[in-house]
Design a protein around this motif. Structure first.
Motif, short mmCIF file in Angstrom:
data_model
loop_
_atom_site.label_atom_id
_atom_site.label_comp_id
_atom_site.label_asym_id
_atom_site.label_seq_id
_atom_site.Cartn_x
_atom_site.Cartn_y
_atom_site.Cartn_z
N THR A 6 -22.78 -18.52 22.77
CA THR A 6 -21.52 -18.12 22.96
C THR A 6 -21.50 -17.03 23.70
N LEU A 40 -22.84 -13.73 23.37
CA LEU A 40 -22.72 -13.18 22.18
C LEU A 40 -23.73 -13.45 21.24
N ARG A 41 -23.91 -14.74 21.16
CA ARG A 41 -24.94 -15.22 20.35
C ARG A 41 -25.89 -16.49 21.12
N LEU A 58 -16.79 -21.96 14.78
CA LEU A 58 -16.43 -21.06 15.70
C LEU A 58 -14.75 -20.99 16.05
N VAL A 61 -12.80 -18.35 13.99
CA VAL A 61 -12.73 -17.04 14.19
C VAL A 61 -11.38 -16.55 14.59
N GLN A 98 -19.38 -10.14 17.83
CA GLN A 98 -20.71 -10.55 17.90
C GLN A 98 -21.41 -10.70 16.52
N GLU A 100 -19.61 -11.41 13.82
CA GLU A 100 -19.01 -12.65 13.29
C GLU A 100 -19.76 -13.78 13.68
N HIS A 101 -20.33 -13.99 14.96
CA HIS A 101 -20.89 -15.06 15.31
C HIS A 101 -22.27 -15.24 14.86
N GLU A 102 -23.01 -13.98 14.81
CA GLU A 102 -24.05 -13.94 13.83
C GLU A 102 -24.18 -14.24 12.67
N MET A 105 -23.78 -18.14 12.50
CA MET A 105 -24.93 -19.03 12.86
C MET A 105 -25.87 -18.67 11.64
N LEU A 155 -17.96 -21.44 24.00
CA LEU A 155 -19.30 -22.19 23.65
C LEU A 155 -19.89 -22.80 24.92
N TYR A 173 -12.27 -20.49 22.95
CA TYR A 173 -11.50 -20.28 21.61
C TYR A 173 -10.73 -18.97 21.92
#
Length: 176
Positions: A6, A40-41, A58, A61, A98, A100-102, A105, A155, A173
């Motif tokens: 991401t 981001l991730r 995703l 979010v 970031q 939140e992405h972590e 995942m 993504l 997104y």
């Protein structure tokens, strides 16, 4: 099996200023401007089912759009430089996005990533001398971009290669 990550896209006008920083390090592989981004991730290679789950999660979010500034140049690798990059100025909104992405995942079963340091990769280095890199950073290290708006994150997929693209937007997104 797609290789995913991401990221936030770097707008063309900022990318144009980054391309002006090219040169001065022999053997450097400079990243094409259309591939500039702030990761981001990193996800890595996943099967199609996991890729669908990631894309779905995703989509949940809900964050506000924000502005970013690139502030300074640096390198990864210490005494054996391997990457030159533009640093991203600290931003609470970026760090929360970031994080939140972590969390997403990890909930999906992926291993935790190492400490996050937001940046835009400018060049990958092979056998570059520390002196050359130090000289490059000394002459160009005060770079600062204009603030740019971040209205979405994406993504990306990439092919299995030594890096630097090409990257394909698999999903986008919006940030509200």
């Amino acid at each position: 099996m797609p290789r995913l990550f991401t990221a936030i896209e770097v707008p063309g006008e900022v990318g144009a200023t980054l391309t002006m920083l090219r040169g001065g390090i022999s053997g450097a592989r400079w990243i094409d401007p259309e591939n500039y981004h702030v990761t981001l991730r990193f996800v890595g290679d996943v099967d199609d089912a996991m890729a669908r789950d990631i894309a779905l999660m995703l989509g949940q979010v809900r964050r506000r759009a924000f502005d970013l500034v690139l502030d300074g140049l640096d390198q990864f690798g210490g005494h054996k430089p391997r990457t030159v990059f533009a640093s991203v100025k600290t931003s609470t909104a970026l760090m929360e996005l970031q994080a939140e992405h972590e969390r997403i995942m990890q909930r999906l079963g992926l291993a935790a990533e190492r400490t996050y340091r937001p940046h835009v990769t400018l060049a990958r280095l092979r056998d570059a001398s520390t002196r050359q890199v130090a000289d490059y950073l000394a002459t160009r290290g005060l770079y600062r971009s204009v603030p740019f708006h971040v209205p979405r994150f994406v993504l990306y997929s990439s092919r299995d290669s030594v890096g630097g693209g090409p990257y394909i937007v698999e999903a986008e997104y919006p940030l509200h």
